[in-house]
Every structure is written in structure tokens, then in C-alpha cells.
Write a protein that holds these residues in place. Structure first.
Motif, PDB file in Angstrom:
ATOM      1  N   TYR A 245      37.299  37.421  40.385  1.00 43.05           N
ATOM      2  CA  TYR A 245      36.501  38.409  41.112  1.00 43.05           C
ATOM      3  C   TYR A 245      37.203  38.798  42.417  1.00 43.05           C
ATOM      4  N   GLY A 246      37.726  37.785  43.119  1.00 42.16           N
ATOM      5  CA  GLY A 246      38.470  38.074  44.339  1.00 42.16           C
ATOM      6  C   GLY A 246      39.753  38.835  44.070  1.00 42.16           C
ATOM      7  N   LEU A 247      40.481  38.425  43.018  1.00 37.36           N
ATOM      8  CA  LEU A 247      41.724  39.119  42.671  1.00 37.36           C
ATOM      9  C   LEU A 247      41.472  40.583  42.334  1.00 37.36           C
ATOM     10  N   GLY A 248      40.402  40.836  41.586  1.00 40.77           N
ATOM     11  CA  GLY A 248      40.095  42.215  41.208  1.00 40.77           C
ATOM     12  C   GLY A 248      39.795  43.081  42.414  1.00 40.77           C
ATOM     13  N   ARG A 249      38.990  42.575  43.333  1.00 43.91           N
ATOM     14  CA  ARG A 249      38.644  43.376  44.511  1.00 43.91           C
ATOM     15  C   ARG A 249      39.843  43.539  45.448  1.00 43.91           C
ATOM     16  N   ALA A 250      40.684  42.502  45.518  1.00 48.47           N
ATOM     17  CA  ALA A 250      41.889  42.622  46.333  1.00 48.47           C
ATOM     18  C   ALA A 250      42.829  43.680  45.758  1.00 48.47           C
ATOM     19  N   ALA A 251      42.979  43.684  44.434  1.00 42.48           N
ATOM     20  CA  ALA A 251      43.829  44.697  43.800  1.00 42.48           C
ATOM     21  C   ALA A 251      43.288  46.097  44.061  1.00 42.48           C
ATOM     22  N   ALA A 252      41.969  46.251  43.989  1.00 43.71           N
ATOM     23  CA  ALA A 252      41.369  47.561  44.259  1.00 43.71           C
ATOM     24  C   ALA A 252      41.646  47.992  45.694  1.00 43.71           C
ATOM     25  N   ALA A 253      41.535  47.049  46.638  1.00 44.58           N
ATOM     26  CA  ALA A 253      41.789  47.368  48.047  1.00 44.58           C
ATOM     27  C   ALA A 253      43.244  47.748  48.281  1.00 44.58           C
ATOM     28  N   LEU A 254      44.131  47.224  47.444  1.00 48.79           N
ATOM     29  CA  LEU A 254      45.558  47.525  47.572  1.00 48.79           C
ATOM     30  C   LEU A 254      45.963  48.766  46.778  1.00 48.79           C
ATOM     31  N   GLY A 255      44.989  49.463  46.185  1.00 50.31           N
ATOM     32  CA  GLY A 255      45.292  50.681  45.432  1.00 50.31           C
ATOM     33  C   GLY A 255      45.893  50.427  44.074  1.00 50.31           C
ATOM     34  N   GLU A 256      45.498  49.314  43.433  1.00 51.60           N
ATOM     35  CA  GLU A 256      46.020  48.973  42.109  1.00 51.60           C
ATOM     36  C   GLU A 256      44.854  48.871  41.120  1.00 51.60           C
ATOM     37  N   PRO A 257      44.270  50.011  40.715  1.00 54.53           N
ATOM     38  CA  PRO A 257      43.068  49.962  39.866  1.00 54.53           C
ATOM     39  C   PRO A 257      43.286  49.302  38.517  1.00 54.53           C
ATOM     40  N   ALA A 258      44.474  49.435  37.931  1.00 54.76           N
ATOM     41  CA  ALA A 258      44.719  48.815  36.625  1.00 54.76           C
ATOM     42  C   ALA A 258      44.624  47.294  36.729  1.00 54.76           C
ATOM     43  N   ALA A 259      45.222  46.732  37.786  1.00 52.00           N
ATOM     44  CA  ALA A 259      45.142  45.281  37.987  1.00 52.00           C
ATOM     45  C   ALA A 259      43.711  44.864  38.288  1.00 52.00           C
ATOM     46  N   ALA A 260      42.979  45.706  39.022  1.00 51.87           N
ATOM     47  CA  ALA A 260      41.579  45.406  39.325  1.00 51.87           C
ATOM     48  C   ALA A 260      40.754  45.350  38.044  1.00 51.87           C
ATOM     49  N   VAL A 261      40.965  46.327  37.161  1.00 52.77           N
ATOM     50  CA  VAL A 261      40.224  46.361  35.899  1.00 52.77           C
ATOM     51  C   VAL A 261      40.535  45.117  35.065  1.00 52.77           C
ATOM     52  N   GLU A 262      41.801  44.756  34.993  1.00 54.10           N
ATOM     53  CA  GLU A 262      42.187  43.587  34.197  1.00 54.10           C
ATOM     54  C   GLU A 262      41.472  42.329  34.677  1.00 54.10           C
ATOM     55  N   ALA A 263      41.450  42.117  35.994  1.00 52.38           N
ATOM     56  CA  ALA A 263      40.830  40.901  36.531  1.00 52.38           C
ATOM     57  C   ALA A 263      39.312  40.929  36.382  1.00 52.38           C
ATOM     58  N   LEU A 264      38.690  42.056  36.686  1.00 49.82           N
ATOM     59  CA  LEU A 264      37.226  42.129  36.663  1.00 49.82           C
ATOM     60  C   LEU A 264      36.675  42.109  35.242  1.00 49.82           C
ATOM     61  N   GLU A 265      37.421  42.658  34.287  1.00 59.30           N
ATOM     62  CA  GLU A 265      36.983  42.547  32.895  1.00 59.30           C
ATOM     63  C   GLU A 265      37.012  41.089  32.436  1.00 59.30           C
ATOM     64  N   LYS A 266      37.964  40.325  32.940  1.00 58.82           N
ATOM     65  CA  LYS A 266      38.004  38.899  32.612  1.00 58.82           C
ATOM     66  C   LYS A 266      36.792  38.177  33.188  1.00 58.82           C
ATOM     67  N   VAL A 267      36.353  38.597  34.386  1.00 57.16           N
ATOM     68  CA  VAL A 267      35.157  37.994  34.984  1.00 57.16           C
ATOM     69  C   VAL A 267      33.961  38.176  34.051  1.00 57.16           C
ATOM     70  N   LEU A 268      33.760  39.414  33.588  1.00 54.88           N
ATOM     71  CA  LEU A 268      32.607  39.696  32.738  1.00 54.88           C
ATOM     72  C   LEU A 268      32.743  39.053  31.360  1.00 54.88           C
ATOM     73  N   LYS A 269      33.955  38.838  30.915  1.00 56.31           N
ATOM     74  CA  LYS A 269      34.140  38.133  29.648  1.00 56.31           C
ATOM     75  C   LYS A 269      33.712  36.678  29.795  1.00 56.31           C
TER      76      LYS A 269
END
Length: 730
Positions: A245-269
Motif C-alpha cells: 500500500y505504501g509502495l503504491g502510493r509512493a509510486a503515484a506520488a513519484l509520477g509512476e502510475p503503472a508501478a502504483a497500479v501493480e502494487a495496489l492491485e497486489k494489496v487488493l488481491k
């Protein structure tokens, strides 16, 4: 279409329901229902939160307001505030007064103060023991939301035991909760330095860094906790959801939406109930241009937080034994979908303070969320015996009575709430909606006027009032008022749906279509988009435009995949076009998710039989009859299938005859009578079937229904020729 003035067969926008109370924080209130900002006129009635507070992983931290409820319970436990004069290197702790504190909390805090005071009075007290006493005292203050004193105690514990990571870690969590990010960062860095392997401290530090704009440093902390995927065959680590969850939001803050999606989808899985991950994931999907996926994601309701196992937080929570603290633990569990656990905490809260209406109301809420509405009623009725004049209890009981199908009892309870609190806006509104469901339009209008006295210009109350006028016989005045509401509030989709329905009833198809298209333009919410597309699809069917009808019905399903009304409308469309197999594929997963939905079950059975899959159709009928053995429609459908299926292993003439005769004894319709003839023919009694069918033919001829007469005549000729009736199937 729904009757104008209601939404999906329910009161339009009723303030229906209970919300958990006594959540963490000094601002936590006692409420379950959704009220407006103005208070009802009752000194006992307090305003309720309009949304849930976030429960932080640092542990329960109830505000003092949540425990100041037991000052007259006969306990005089107290202790003078400990002094630190014998230890000049320590900070003077500003111990709060215990006067008026709930009994359980007062006993705990006074006992810890006494132990700390004894140690401080002896200059020879070992620093290790004194550090532990200050730490325990700080944890107790922390547990009850007394952050200032808690921080001072932690500071002294850290001075006395500088190598113990717990005290800077807890000071950091306190500062994080208070929004003092720089202070929190300093304490948490110290904790991580002392205990490099402590995952909770790293995760808290990562959160501080993320909130303070240091996204890259935050990502490093979260990644250090995650430490790669688990070996094959092993379960993920307990901290993986929080780290991802932290990695996904950090990636989003850094302008890396693809990495954010990858991490946050793993959270929901890992944690499908963790609704906190849905919004940042939807935002990242939108940045990637995947808007439909984002919309579907947000349509799924889930409020759970990301789990973060934290032994220090658990220690703090265990110290909180007051009713208010136990309420907080229950509410944390309830918000995160752990209903049984929430009920356990709420029962303990009731035991700690049997007169606490908040504890009983929250216990009722947990029963309601579990679908145990009768249990919720029992809890609220018991609470009202203790507090008969508490308007919120009557309000919640009314909503529970509605859920158990007792609108008249609910009306009485709403009125009891209003007798105590005449300007209780939500009670006026829900009572008005209940009366509208019973078509008591003039009475409903009185209570909508009550809402408007409290909140002049409320668009939803004005909309409902317009519908009361229209449905109550003042159609032109009501229609004018409805249009005035939409002129002031054009995005009020409920009102626009009602206006479109009225126009359609008046055969103004173009006008109705325009209103639905306006909803699509003005309201992007999945529910409104689905409703508008559904109604456009139904209008297209009325105007014999099957292409447009199917397109809109499928768009309704795309907007809200679990919309049962849209699903059944699309299934019916497919059945009418001999596409029963597609209808089965659509309905089977929905029926599995909604096994008690009778209409959905009927539609699926029709689709199965229509597709020719009589084996599956019989199985579905048998399952339905286990749940509803007296249901006439299920019994009749099974009787006809057993009598007329072309598949030998499906047919059973004797059982078909018994079922058909039982159904006919309850409802002597021509359709039910015809099934008796079919069953008789299947048993081999073709002569009896023909005689019975001749009697039906005479009745049909007297009804002047050519299609019915022809069908009965065709079946009669079959019996006279020695053949039972057969439907198509496989």
C-alpha cells in the motif's frame, strides 16, 4: 420502471441507517444515524458523524470525551500526580485530572500513577524499573487519547532507557497522529536505528516520509519491509499489504502510475476487503487512461483499512478497559469488516457500562450489518427500556423495524423520536419516505415540511415534496415543483429519473429520453449511469429498437455489474430473442451471489428451461423448493417440466400430477388446470387428460381468447391421438 418518487423500490435517499460510533479520536461522537449539522432539540441528543473516522494502526486512542461517563459509579480510586523532584533529569509530566473519568479507566490510570509515584519517591529506584513504569503510564494515557501526558511519559522512559526502541516508536506514532511530521520523523528514525528489523516502525516512518513529500525515501522504507516476494508455496508476510500500500502510493506520488497500479492491485488481491486501496488505485488507473476500470473499482463498496500488525499498538489497546475504549475497538473491527469481532467488543462495552446507549446502539449496528435485523431490534428495544426518551434509539429502532418489514412499527418509532426531538431532520425524512412507500402522500408531505423547516431549500426534501403533490392528485402542481427543483439542482439524478418516468407514462418518449441523457451527461456515478442506461434500454424496447435496447442494457451492466434490475432486464431481452444460453451465462453468477433473490431465481430457471437444459432447470427448481417449499410458481414450473420435458430422466408423471393438483387447489387458474392434463397424460392416462382438456377448451372459448383457445385445442388433439405434450429441450 420504478414508481416515481422512489429509488429501486426503496425510499429515495432515506437517511437509513446506522453508522458506528465511538471511533478513535477526541472528536468521536455517539452516533449511528446520518444527521444534518443542526441538532435536534434534546439535551441528550448529540450530532452524529457524516463519515467514518480513520482508525490508525498506532493503537486505540479514544478521546477523553469517550470515557467521561462514569463519575458517579461509587469508585473513589485516585492517586496524587507523581512528582519527579528526586530525578531532575526527567521532564515534569502534566498528569490530567481523573475526576469524572469512567470507572474502569480511572481505576487503571490511578493504579499506574500509584506505582509510578512509589518509584519516584525513592532516589534509589533502578532506572530500568522507572523507565518501565513511565512507559506503562504513557501507554495507558495513549490508550485513552491523552496524548500530551503520554508523550511526556514516553520521553522520560526514553531518557531512562535510551536503547529501548519502543519509546521513540510510540512517540513517533503519537506525533504522526497529531500531524507533527517533523517531530514524528525524528522519533521514528531513532526507533528504526535502535531496531532495524522492526517492520511497524519502518512502515510508520515510511508513512511520515510520504506525507511530508519525501516519496523516494518513503519508497525505500516500504521496500525494505517487503523484501521481495515470498518463496513459492509460502503465504505472504503479515506486513506485505501495508508495505505494498505504501509502495503504491509512493509510486503515484513519484509520477509512476503503472508501478502504483501493480502494487495496489497486489494489496487488493491479498486483502479484497481493504477499501482504502481502491481510491489511489482508481486514480492511478485514470492516469493510465483506464477509466472504465477505475469507475468499476470505485463502484465496489468496501471501507476496510490496510492491516498492520503492531505488537506495541496491541499492548496499548489491551490497557483500555473502559466502555468507550471497548467501543473504539469494536468500531475499528466493524469498519474493517470483522463483524463478529466487533460484536464481541460491543458486548464487552455493554458489560462495562450497562447503561451506555452508545454501546447498545453500536451492538445493534453490528447485527444490522450482519443481516441480523431481529437481533438489532431486540438490542435497541432493551436500550429504550433504559433510556425511553432518547430520540436516537427510537430512530435506530425505526430503521431496524423497516429492515424487518414492519413499516407501521417503524412509523410509531419515528414519531416517538420526533416527540422528544421535534426538529430531528433525519427522523422527519425517513418517516416521510416510509409514508410515501405506503402511499400516504399528505402525511409524508407534513414531515418533508419538517425537514424544510430545519434545512430550508433542501433539494431532496423539495423533490420528495413535489412527488407527494404529484402522487397525491395534484399532478400539474407537482410536475411544476419537480421541474423547479431540477432548475436549481440539475444534477439531482433521483429527481430527474422521476421526471423521466412521469414523461414516459404520459407517452412523451422524446422528453423522457432527453432526461435520461441529461443524467448520463451530468452524473458520472456508476449507479446513476446504470439507471439511465437501463431506462433508455427499456424505452428502446417500447419503441421497437432492439439494437439500441441491447446496447443500453449492456452499458447499464458495464457501469454497475451487480445491478440486478439491469441484469434481469437484459436477460428478459435475450429470452425474447431466443438467446436463452446468453441469459443463463449472465444470470448464473448473479444468482450464486444472491441465493435468496426469488425473482432472480425465477428468471434463471426460465432461462435454463428456455435454453433446453432441462436437467439444470430441474436442479435449480429443486434447490429453490428446498428454500421455499410452498412457493406456487416454483411448484407449478417444476410440475410442468416433470410432465412435458422430452428428456426421460427429467420426467416424472406421478410427481408432476401431485404437484399440479396441489397448486390447482391453491389457485384454480386455467394455466394451473392445463398442467394437470399434461401430468395425467405423462402418467399414461391420456383418456383422462383429453376429458380434462375438453373442459378447459370450453372455458377458453367463453373467454374469447383466440390464442389460448388454439393452444388448448392443439394439446387436446395430441391427447386424443395418444401422445403426451412435449416441450423442446436437451
Amino acid at each position: 420502471m420504478n414508481r416515481p418518487g422512489t429509488e429501486g423500490g426503496r425510499p429515495a435517499n432515506g437517511r437509513d441507517t446506522l453508522q458506528p460510533s465511538s471511533l478513535q479520536g477526541a472528536s468521536a461522537s455517539c452516533g449511528c444515524g446520518r444527521l444534518r449539522s443542526r441538532k435536534p432539540t434534546s439535551r441528550r441528543l448529540r450530532p452524529l458523524p457524516t463519515q467514518l473516522l480513520v482508525f490508525l494502526s498506532a493503537g486505540l486512542c479514544l478521546g477523553l470525551s469517550a470515557i467521561l461517563t462514569g463519575c458517579n459509579q461509587g469508585d473513589t480510586s485516585s492517586s496524587p500526580a507523581p512528582q519527579v523532584s528526586a530525578f531532575p533529569q526527567l521532564t515534569e509530566v502534566q498528569h490530567p485530572s481523573l475526576e469524572g473519568v469512567e470507572r474502569g479507566a480511572r481505576v487503571t490510570l490511578a493504579g499506574l500513577r500509584g506505582s509510578l509515584g512509589d518509584l519516584l519517591s525513592k532516589a534509589e529506584s533502578p532506572p530500568k524499573d522507572l523507565a518501565a513504569a513511565f512507559g506503562r503510564m504513557g501507554q495507558a494515557y495513549h490508550a485513552y487519547g491523552l496524548a500530551g501526558a503520554a508523550g511526556q511519559c514516553y520521553g522520560n522512559a526514553a531518557t531512562l532507557a535510551p536503547q529501548d526502541y519502543r519509546w521513540p516508536s510510540l512517540r513517533g506514532s503519537l506525533a504522526l497522529k497529531s500531524g507533527h511530521l517533523a517531530e514524528a520523523e525524528g522519533h521514528l528514525r531513532k526507533a528504526v536505528e535502535l531496531a532495524p528489523g522492526d517492520a511497524p516502525a519502518k512502515l510508520h516512518l515510511g508513512e511520515v516520509l510520504l506525507q511530508s513529500g519525501q516519496a523516494e525515501a518513503a519508497r525505500e522504507n516500504f521496500a525494505a519491509v517487503l523484501d521481495g516476494p515470498p518463496p513459492e508455496g509460502q503465504a505472504p508476510g503479515p506486513f506485505d499489504p501495508a508495505a505494498l500500500y505504501g509502495l503504491g502510493r509512493a509510486a503515484a506520488a513519484l509520477g509512476e502510475p503503472a508501478a502504483a497500479v501493480e502494487a495496489l492491485e497486489k494489496v487488493l488481491k491479498l486483502r479484497p476487503e481493504a477499501g482504502a486501496a481502491r481510491y489511489p488505485l482508481a486514480q492511478a488507473l485514470r492516469k493510465l487512461g483506464r477509466r472504465e476500470e477505475a469507475q468499476k473499482l470505485l463502484a465496489e463498496s468496501s471501507r476496510g483499512e490496510i492491516p498492520l500488525p503492531d505488537p506495541l499498538a496491541e499492548e496499548i489497546a489491551e490497557l483500555a478497559v473502559s466502555s468507550g475504549a471497548l467501543l473504539g475497538r469494536g468500531s475499528e473491527a466493524l469498519v474493517n469488516g470483522r463483524i463478529e469481532e466487533a460484536q464481541q467488543w460491543y458486548r464487552k462495552a455493554v458489560a462495562a457500562d450497562p447503561r451506555s446507549s452508545e454501546a447498545r446502539r453500536n451492538l445493534a449496528l453490528s447485527h444490522s450489518q450482519a443481516g441480523e435485523h431481529q437481533e438489532a431490534r431486540k438490542v435497541l428495544e432493551a436500550a429504550l427500556r433504559l433510556h425511553p426518551s432518547e430520540a436516537l434509539l427510537s430512530f435506530d429502532l425505526a430503521n431496524a423495524q423497516l429492515a424487518t418489514g414492519d413499516p407501521n412499527d417503524a412509523i410509531a418509532s419515528f414519531k416517538r423520536a420526533l416527540a422528544t426531538a421535534p426538529d430531528f431532520e433525519a427522523a422527519h425524512f425517513n418517516l416521510a419516505n416510509t409514508l410515501m412507500q405506503l402511499q400516504r402522500w399528505q402525511e409524508a408531505q407534513v414531515h418533508l415540511d419538517g425537514v424544510l423547516e430545519v434545512s430550508p431549500g433542501d433539494p431532496r426534501a423539495l423533490y420528495q415534496r413535489a412527488m407527494c403533490l404529484y402522487q397525491g392528485g395534484q399532478q400539474e402542481e407537482g410536475l411544476k415543483a419537480l421541474k423547479e427543483v431540477l432548475a436549481e439542482t440539475p444534477d439531482l439524478s433521483a429527481a430527474r429519473l422521476s421526471l423521466a418516468s412521469i414523461l414516459a407514462q404520459r407517452k412523451d418518449i422524446l422528453g423522457a429520453r432527453h432526461q435520461y441523457q441529461e443524467i448520463l451527461r451530468l452524473d458520472p456515478s456508476p449507479a446513476s449511469q446504470a439507471s439511465a442506461h437501463l431506462q433508455l434500454g427499456l424505452l428502446a424496447q417500447q419503441t421497437h429498437n432492439p439494437v439500441d435496447a441491447e446496447s443500453n442494457l449492456r452499458r447499464a451492466m458495464a457501469a454497475e455489474p451487480k445491478n440486478l434490475e439491469a441484469a434481469m432486464a437484459l436477460a428478459q431481452f435475450l429470452l425474447q430473442r431466443a438467446r436463452a444460453g446468453e441469459a443463463v451465462e449472465l444470470l448464473e453468477p448473479l444468482q450464486a451471489e444472491n441465493p435468496k433473490n426469488i425473482e432472480l431465481r425465477y428468471r434463471l430457471i426460465t432461462a435454463l428451461i428456455g435454453s433446453g437444459d432441462h436437467v439444470a432447470g430441474r436442479q435449480a427448481l429443486e434447490e429453490g423448493l428446498k428454500a421455499m417449499p410452498q412457493d406456487l410458481a416454483l411448484n407449478h414450473t417444476l410440475a410442468r417440466l416433470l410432465a412435458t420435458s422430452p428428456i426421460n430422466r427429467v420426467r416424472d408423471g406421478q410427481r408432476a400430477l401431485r404437484l399440479a393438483q396441489s397448486v390447482y387447489s391453491s389457485d384454480r387458474s386455467l394455466d394451473h388446470a392445463e398442467t394437470i392434463a399434461m401430468a395425467m397424460a405423462e402418467t399414461g392416462d391420456l383418456k383422462g387428460a383429453a376429458g380434462w382438456q375438453r373442459g378447459l377448451l370450453q372455458q377458453a372459448q367463453q373467454m374469447n381468447d383466440r390464442n389460448l383457445t388454439n393452444r388448448i385445442a392443439v394439446n387436446l388433439r395430441s391427447y386424443e391421438a395418444g401422445r403426451p405434450v412435449r416441450m423442446t429441450g436437451r
